[in-house]
Design a protein around this motif. Sequence first.
Motif, mmCIF file in Angstrom:
data_model
loop_
_atom_site.group_PDB
_atom_site.id
_atom_site.type_symbol
_atom_site.label_atom_id
_atom_site.label_comp_id
_atom_site.label_asym_id
_atom_site.label_seq_id
_atom_site.Cartn_x
_atom_site.Cartn_y
_atom_site.Cartn_z
ATOM 1 N N ASN A 158 0.911 -1.092 0.226
ATOM 2 C CA ASN A 158 0.180 -0.040 -0.148
ATOM 3 C C ASN A 158 0.882 1.171 -0.269
ATOM 4 O O ASN A 158 2.089 1.211 -0.021
ATOM 5 N N LEU A 159 0.273 2.224 -0.053
ATOM 6 C CA LEU A 159 1.151 3.580 0.054
ATOM 7 C C LEU A 159 1.875 4.008 1.184
ATOM 8 O O LEU A 159 2.965 4.517 0.934
ATOM 9 N N ILE A 205 -2.025 -2.384 -4.364
ATOM 10 C CA ILE A 205 -1.488 -1.367 -5.182
ATOM 11 C C ILE A 205 -0.879 -1.940 -6.139
ATOM 12 O O ILE A 205 -0.664 -1.359 -7.564
#
Length: 154
Positions: free
Chosen positions: A22-23, A73
């Motif tokens: 993820n970010l 992602i």
Amino acid sequence: MSERIPAGGPFRASTGMHDSLNLEHLAEAKSLLYTYCPGAFCKGYLPRLLKAAELVARARIYDLSYSESYAGIDRGVLDLYSNLVSLYAEYIAGALITYGEHVVIRAKQPFSLDGVVVEPGEILPLPLNRGFGLVLAGLAEPVRETAIKLPGND
């Protein structure tokens, strides 16, 4: 340092315990990179970080590319790998039309190739890497052997 590498690091990857990328993972990795680079420590840190990240990437691609439930992602990268494997399998099986060592593709979208605009519907033989790249990008489709298209071979 292992746990600071995105998506759990090499230990978790080697045991098949993959975190969803993820970010936050990427932000933490960038923060550490900017902490140590540039600088004297960077010379030793960066090669080790990149090697560990490569091992994690290989494990993630192998373990997660066919998992339909994974939704990190990096899902698109894993799908790209799965599509490449499927396309390559068709090539190995003899299901794609080839011209010598080249694979034959049909343009689906206009694109420029070596300064020449290829229009939709045009068919051309290309080296595997270029032909497969255009297919994976959605700009072309492989041309399949006629025997596959015959009635009764669904």
